[in-house]
Motif scaffolding. Sequence first.
Motif, PDB file in Angstrom:
ATOM      1  N   GLU A 129      13.103  23.643  -5.743  1.00  0.00           N
ATOM      2  CA  GLU A 129      14.069  23.523  -6.941  1.00  0.00           C
ATOM      3  C   GLU A 129      14.011  24.856  -7.366  1.00  0.00           C
ATOM      4  O   GLU A 129      12.964  25.394  -7.849  1.00  0.00           O
ATOM      5  CB  GLU A 129      13.877  22.229  -7.756  1.00  0.00           C
ATOM      6  N   VAL A 130      15.293  25.396  -8.022  1.00  0.00           N
ATOM      7  CA  VAL A 130      15.167  26.642  -8.933  1.00  0.00           C
ATOM      8  C   VAL A 130      15.733  26.102 -10.319  1.00  0.00           C
ATOM      9  O   VAL A 130      16.628  25.699 -10.421  1.00  0.00           O
ATOM     10  CB  VAL A 130      16.111  27.766  -8.189  1.00  0.00           C
ATOM     11  N   GLY A 151      16.981  22.232  -2.543  1.00  0.00           N
ATOM     12  CA  GLY A 151      17.336  21.926  -1.342  1.00  0.00           C
ATOM     13  C   GLY A 151      16.146  21.034  -0.633  1.00  0.00           C
ATOM     14  O   GLY A 151      15.023  21.018  -1.014  1.00  0.00           O
ATOM     15  N   ALA A 152      16.532  19.757   0.082  1.00  0.00           N
ATOM     16  CA  ALA A 152      15.509  18.991   0.711  1.00  0.00           C
ATOM     17  C   ALA A 152      14.427  19.612   1.640  1.00  0.00           C
ATOM     18  O   ALA A 152      13.429  18.730   1.698  1.00  0.00           O
ATOM     19  CB  ALA A 152      16.098  17.777   1.226  1.00  0.00           C
ATOM     20  N   ASP A 153      14.993  20.732   2.094  1.00  0.00           N
ATOM     21  CA  ASP A 153      13.779  21.406   2.981  1.00  0.00           C
ATOM     22  C   ASP A 153      14.142  22.848   2.744  1.00  0.00           C
ATOM     23  O   ASP A 153      15.026  23.207   2.065  1.00  0.00           O
ATOM     24  CB  ASP A 153      13.870  20.853   4.344  1.00  0.00           C
ATOM     25  N   LEU A 154      13.385  23.673   3.495  1.00  0.00           N
ATOM     26  CA  LEU A 154      13.493  25.223   3.501  1.00  0.00           C
ATOM     27  C   LEU A 154      14.286  25.575   4.841  1.00  0.00           C
ATOM     28  O   LEU A 154      14.167  26.870   5.095  1.00  0.00           O
ATOM     29  CB  LEU A 154      12.201  25.681   3.425  1.00  0.00           C
ATOM     30  N   SER A 155      15.214  24.754   5.292  1.00  0.00           N
ATOM     31  CA  SER A 155      16.101  25.266   6.351  1.00  0.00           C
ATOM     32  C   SER A 155      17.120  26.082   5.836  1.00  0.00           C
ATOM     33  O   SER A 155      17.549  26.209   4.444  1.00  0.00           O
ATOM     34  CB  SER A 155      16.807  24.194   6.975  1.00  0.00           C
ATOM     35  N   GLU A 156      17.788  27.047   6.302  1.00  0.00           N
ATOM     36  CA  GLU A 156      18.863  28.077   5.864  1.00  0.00           C
ATOM     37  C   GLU A 156      19.894  27.034   5.240  1.00  0.00           C
ATOM     38  O   GLU A 156      20.440  26.114   5.933  1.00  0.00           O
ATOM     39  CB  GLU A 156      19.500  28.687   6.903  1.00  0.00           C
TER      40      GLU A 156
END
Length: 210
Positions: A129-130, A151-156
């Motif tokens: 989260e940002v 984002g729920a993950d660090l995928s693009e």
Amino acid sequence: MTEARTPAQKTARRRKVQAVLAGGLVLGLGAAVTMANWNDSEFAEGLFGSASFNLEGSTDGEAYTDHDAVDEAAQLTFAADNMTPGQTVYAPFWVRLDADTTIDGSVEASDGIGVVASSGENAAHLSYEVLADPDSCDAAGAASGTSVASGADLSEGIGSTTSFDLSAGDGDAGTPVLLCFEVQASQDDFLQDDTTEVTWEVTATSVDNP
């Protein structure tokens, strides 16, 4: 010796002369009609100068520079060398419009912040989260900021959820905005002995002058 003309011959000659003169008058009138009309012109010139627009970033809030390519990305400082399941780590990143910028901008909700590259098996097991302008970028202060991406993950993919504004400084650098990157390891699926690397992109968009 000149032959004397009869009165009838003299009358016929006079009519021919009159006819020629009449024709000359007709030709003269025709020439007057075809003369060019007068004209006059005015000219107007416009000059169009483009604005300047540039975003710069800092990992400490003091030294700002451009990081405008993936291989020139700023190195965020997370306390993340020895993470465990469920752990959350934080890293600050300040953004602002540079001193040469002459127009305001914004980071848009639709495409302002997103992951552009990641590697490692745990990329699928780390969420983020940002938060913009928190009191501090740590466990105590992060929640006071405004969530602008996640984002729920660090995928693009794009994670922007809320827009925020950036102001030009009228000859000086604009007011910086603190972005706090919060990353959390999955409680159940986080893997041992893995190194994950991720690159985010922050994109500012110029705002039209009124």
